[in-house]
Design a protein around this motif. Structure first.
Motif, PDB file in Angstrom:
ATOM      1  N   SER A 112      -6.539  -6.766 -18.328  1.00 17.84           N
ATOM      2  CA  SER A 112      -5.480  -5.901 -17.819  1.00 17.84           C
ATOM      3  C   SER A 112      -5.999  -4.838 -16.862  1.00 17.84           C
ATOM      4  CB  SER A 112      -4.749  -5.233 -18.981  1.00 17.84           C
ATOM      5  OG  SER A 112      -5.611  -4.315 -19.626  1.00 17.84           O
ATOM      6  N   VAL A 113      -7.314  -4.729 -16.681  1.00 21.05           N
ATOM      7  CA  VAL A 113      -7.858  -3.661 -15.852  1.00 21.05           C
ATOM      8  C   VAL A 113      -8.668  -4.232 -14.706  1.00 21.05           C
ATOM      9  CG1 VAL A 113      -9.414  -1.692 -15.813  1.00 21.05           C
ATOM     10  CG2 VAL A 113      -7.931  -2.039 -17.770  1.00 21.05           C
ATOM     11  N   LEU A 114      -8.269  -3.880 -13.514  1.00 21.06           N
ATOM     12  CA  LEU A 114      -9.042  -4.185 -12.313  1.00 21.06           C
ATOM     13  C   LEU A 114      -8.986  -2.973 -11.427  1.00 21.06           C
ATOM     14  CD1 LEU A 114      -7.894  -7.789 -11.405  1.00 21.06           C
ATOM     15  CD2 LEU A 114     -10.132  -7.106 -12.214  1.00 21.06           C
ATOM     16  N   PRO A 115     -10.027  -2.522 -10.898  1.00 20.70           N
ATOM     17  CA  PRO A 115     -11.426  -2.764 -11.186  1.00 20.70           C
ATOM     18  C   PRO A 115     -11.960  -1.784 -12.225  1.00 20.70           C
ATOM     19  CG  PRO A 115     -11.282  -1.400  -9.263  1.00 20.70           C
ATOM     20  CD  PRO A 115      -9.844  -1.677  -9.713  1.00 20.70           C
ATOM     21  N   VAL A 116     -13.261  -1.841 -12.451  1.00 22.40           N
ATOM     22  CA  VAL A 116     -13.954  -0.881 -13.307  1.00 22.40           C
ATOM     23  C   VAL A 116     -14.892  -0.090 -12.396  1.00 22.40           C
ATOM     24  CG1 VAL A 116     -15.522  -0.571 -15.251  1.00 22.40           C
ATOM     25  CG2 VAL A 116     -13.881  -2.457 -15.267  1.00 22.40           C
ATOM     26  N   GLU A 152     -16.844  13.812  -4.819  1.00 17.55           N
ATOM     27  CA  GLU A 152     -15.796  13.800  -3.801  1.00 17.55           C
ATOM     28  C   GLU A 152     -15.875  12.546  -2.933  1.00 17.55           C
ATOM     29  OE1 GLU A 152     -18.041  16.310  -4.279  1.00 17.55           O
ATOM     30  OE2 GLU A 152     -16.692  17.538  -5.486  1.00 17.55           O
ATOM     31  N   ALA A 153     -17.078  12.039  -2.668  1.00 20.80           N
ATOM     32  CA  ALA A 153     -17.250  10.815  -1.884  1.00 20.80           C
ATOM     33  C   ALA A 153     -17.103   9.573  -2.768  1.00 20.80           C
ATOM     34  CB  ALA A 153     -18.619  10.813  -1.200  1.00 20.80           C
ATOM     35  N   ALA A 154     -17.530   9.655  -4.018  1.00 22.00           N
ATOM     36  CA  ALA A 154     -17.452   8.514  -4.943  1.00 22.00           C
ATOM     37  C   ALA A 154     -16.009   8.122  -5.248  1.00 22.00           C
ATOM     38  CB  ALA A 154     -18.186   8.846  -6.243  1.00 22.00           C
ATOM     39  N   VAL A 155     -15.076   9.062  -5.094  1.00 18.02           N
ATOM     40  CA  VAL A 155     -13.659   8.791  -5.337  1.00 18.02           C
ATOM     41  C   VAL A 155     -13.171   7.634  -4.460  1.00 18.02           C
ATOM     42  CG1 VAL A 155     -11.348   9.786  -5.014  1.00 18.02           C
ATOM     43  CG2 VAL A 155     -13.090  11.061  -6.236  1.00 18.02           C
ATOM     44  N   ARG A 156     -13.798   7.425  -3.308  1.00 19.87           N
ATOM     45  CA  ARG A 156     -13.383   6.336  -2.404  1.00 19.87           C
ATOM     46  C   ARG A 156     -13.561   4.955  -3.022  1.00 19.87           C
ATOM     47  NH1 ARG A 156     -16.042   9.557   2.166  1.00 19.87           N
ATOM     48  NH2 ARG A 156     -17.883   8.539   1.370  1.00 19.87           N
ATOM     49  N   LEU A 157     -14.370   4.843  -4.077  1.00 19.40           N
ATOM     50  CA  LEU A 157     -14.537   3.552  -4.752  1.00 19.40           C
ATOM     51  C   LEU A 157     -13.339   3.208  -5.636  1.00 19.40           C
ATOM     52  CD1 LEU A 157     -18.277   3.623  -5.865  1.00 19.40           C
ATOM     53  CD2 LEU A 157     -17.265   2.321  -3.990  1.00 19.40           C
ATOM     54  N   ILE A 158     -12.501   4.181  -5.924  1.00 26.55           N
ATOM     55  CA  ILE A 158     -11.339   3.965  -6.786  1.00 26.55           C
ATOM     56  C   ILE A 158     -10.153   3.564  -5.908  1.00 26.55           C
ATOM     57  CG2 ILE A 158      -9.789   4.974  -8.485  1.00 26.55           C
ATOM     58  CD1 ILE A 158     -11.996   7.090  -9.013  1.00 26.55           C
ATOM     59  N   PRO A 159      -9.627   2.365  -6.095  1.00 34.65           N
ATOM     60  CA  PRO A 159      -8.463   1.978  -5.290  1.00 34.65           C
ATOM     61  C   PRO A 159      -7.225   2.778  -5.698  1.00 34.65           C
ATOM     62  CG  PRO A 159      -8.973   0.270  -6.877  1.00 34.65           C
ATOM     63  CD  PRO A 159     -10.048   1.312  -7.003  1.00 34.65           C
ATOM     64  N   VAL A 160      -6.296   2.906  -4.774  1.00 39.32           N
ATOM     65  CA  VAL A 160      -5.074   3.659  -5.056  1.00 39.32           C
ATOM     66  C   VAL A 160      -4.235   3.003  -6.146  1.00 39.32           C
ATOM     67  CG1 VAL A 160      -4.953   4.742  -2.794  1.00 39.32           C
ATOM     68  CG2 VAL A 160      -3.841   2.540  -3.163  1.00 39.32           C
ATOM     69  N   THR A 161      -4.480   1.708  -6.402  1.00 45.42           N
ATOM     70  CA  THR A 161      -3.747   1.005  -7.457  1.00 45.42           C
ATOM     71  C   THR A 161      -4.292   1.316  -8.842  1.00 45.42           C
ATOM     72  OG1 THR A 161      -5.168  -0.913  -7.112  1.00 45.42           O
ATOM     73  CG2 THR A 161      -3.023  -0.889  -5.977  1.00 45.42           C
ATOM     74  N   GLY A 162      -5.431   2.001  -8.917  1.00 47.50           N
ATOM     75  CA  GLY A 162      -5.975   2.422 -10.191  1.00 47.50           C
ATOM     76  C   GLY A 162      -7.243   1.705 -10.586  1.00 47.50           C
ATOM     77  N   GLY A 178      -7.676  13.162  -6.739  1.00 47.78           N
ATOM     78  CA  GLY A 178      -6.473  13.969  -6.523  1.00 47.78           C
ATOM     79  C   GLY A 178      -5.449  13.722  -7.608  1.00 47.78           C
ATOM     80  N   PRO A 179      -4.493  14.630  -7.774  1.00 41.67           N
ATOM     81  CA  PRO A 179      -3.469  14.482  -8.810  1.00 41.67           C
ATOM     82  C   PRO A 179      -2.682  13.173  -8.712  1.00 41.67           C
ATOM     83  CG  PRO A 179      -3.336  16.660  -7.809  1.00 41.67           C
ATOM     84  CD  PRO A 179      -4.343  15.882  -7.021  1.00 41.67           C
ATOM     85  N   ALA A 180      -2.393  12.719  -7.509  1.00 41.09           N
ATOM     86  CA  ALA A 180      -1.646  11.467  -7.343  1.00 41.09           C
ATOM     87  C   ALA A 180      -2.445  10.276  -7.850  1.00 41.09           C
ATOM     88  CB  ALA A 180      -1.275  11.263  -5.877  1.00 41.09           C
ATOM     89  N   MET A 181      -3.750  10.315  -7.647  1.00 41.92           N
ATOM     90  CA  MET A 181      -4.606   9.205  -8.075  1.00 41.92           C
ATOM     91  C   MET A 181      -4.836   9.216  -9.584  1.00 41.92           C
ATOM     92  SD  MET A 181      -8.441   8.282  -6.774  1.00 41.92           S
ATOM     93  CE  MET A 181      -7.991   7.589  -5.203  1.00 41.92           C
ATOM     94  N   ARG A 182      -4.892  10.387 -10.198  1.00 37.37           N
ATOM     95  CA  ARG A 182      -5.196  10.490 -11.631  1.00 37.37           C
ATOM     96  C   ARG A 182      -4.234   9.701 -12.505  1.00 37.37           C
ATOM     97  NH1 ARG A 182      -5.936  16.451 -10.979  1.00 37.37           N
ATOM     98  NH2 ARG A 182      -8.018  16.581 -10.120  1.00 37.37           N
ATOM     99  N   GLY A 183      -2.992   9.565 -12.100  1.00 35.03           N
ATOM    100  CA  GLY A 183      -2.012   8.831 -12.888  1.00 35.03           C
ATOM    101  C   GLY A 183      -2.323   7.348 -13.018  1.00 35.03           C
ATOM    102  N   ALA A 184      -3.088   6.798 -12.096  1.00 34.83           N
ATOM    103  CA  ALA A 184      -3.407   5.368 -12.111  1.00 34.83           C
ATOM    104  C   ALA A 184      -4.780   5.094 -12.705  1.00 34.83           C
ATOM    105  CB  ALA A 184      -3.338   4.816 -10.690  1.00 34.83           C
ATOM    106  N   ILE A 185      -5.444   6.128 -13.211  1.00 32.90           N
ATOM    107  CA  ILE A 185      -6.815   5.982 -13.713  1.00 32.90           C
ATOM    108  C   ILE A 185      -6.819   6.037 -15.234  1.00 32.90           C
ATOM    109  CG2 ILE A 185      -9.092   7.027 -13.781  1.00 32.90           C
ATOM    110  CD1 ILE A 185      -8.555   8.092 -10.952  1.00 32.90           C
ATOM    111  N   ARG A 186      -7.523   5.087 -15.828  1.00 33.37           N
ATOM    112  CA  ARG A 186      -7.801   5.136 -17.267  1.00 33.37           C
ATOM    113  C   ARG A 186      -9.249   5.539 -17.424  1.00 33.37           C
ATOM    114  NH1 ARG A 186      -6.088  -0.373 -19.925  1.00 33.37           N
ATOM    115  NH2 ARG A 186      -6.871   0.714 -21.744  1.00 33.37           N
ATOM    116  N   HIS A 187      -9.543   6.346 -18.421  1.00 31.95           N
ATOM    117  CA  HIS A 187     -10.901   6.831 -18.655  1.00 31.95           C
ATOM    118  C   HIS A 187     -11.407   6.243 -19.963  1.00 31.95           C
ATOM    119  CE1 HIS A 187     -13.702  10.585 -19.163  1.00 31.95           C
ATOM    120  NE2 HIS A 187     -14.365   9.466 -19.046  1.00 31.95           N
TER     121      HIS A 187
END
Length: 190
Positions: A112-116, A152-162, A178-187
């Protein structure tokens, strides 16, 4: 197959014994220093708990970095010594791949998770980061090189889809998103 796994690359000293793909005994102690003194007693204790003797081992797996030079040297030397003494192969696995696999295995539905995205502390201002995609036919496949980047640069590895974030640097990476991206991220706690 009996596999002894060793990790001394980062902020812990960890040992696990897997028999036919199932971890039967493991131990991990958080530590910044002291891996050399802790590792072999930990290996012996894990082997004893599993009821496996060194002569029964088929393979030794060890993390090869990135990580602390002294910690890496400790783990590699121990793995190589055990491998030579037993005449068995020693296989290196990256630290980031190890964390990614652990994070995915902890999920109820791994597909259910892409990518890591794995982020590990460097003990500096940057993070070691790498992105992996999960597919049913190939398992985890690296989608980037291992990089040392500020959060701040590593964030670019996270796709906007989560993504699933894992590793001891994931909290700093999450904070930089950013706040908009945090909603699509699981930790993951891996």
């Amino acid at each position: 197959m009996k596999i002894l796994a060793i990790d001394t690359a980062c902020s812990a000293c960890s040992v696990a014994l897997a028999v036919d793909g199932r971890i039967v005994a493991s131990d991990s102690v958080a530590m910044a220093r002291g891996h050399a003194e802790a590792l072999m007693p930990m290996v012996q204790a894990v082997m004893a708990r599993a009821g496996v003797v060194f002569s029964a081992l088929d393979l030794v797996a060890v993390t090869v970095g990135p990580g602390s030079f002294t910690g890496l040297r400790t783990g590699l030397a121990a793995a190589r010594g055990i491998g030579l003494a037993r005449g068995i192969p020693v296989v290196g696995v990256t630290t980031l791949e190890t964390v990614a696999v652990a994070a995915v295995r902890a999920l109820a539905d791994p597909m259910s998770v892409l990518p890591v995205v794995v982020a590990l502390e460097t003990r500096r201002t940057d993070l070691y980061v790498q992105r992996f995609d999960l597919s049913s036919d190939q398992g985890l496949a690296p989608q980037s090189e291992v990089l040392a980047l500020p959060p701040e640069a590593a964030v670019r590895l996270i796709p906007v889809t989560g993504a699933l974030l894992a590793g001891d640097g994931a909290a700093r990476l999450l904070a930089a998103a950013g706040p908009a991206m945090r909603g699509a991220i699981r930790h993951a706690e891996a």
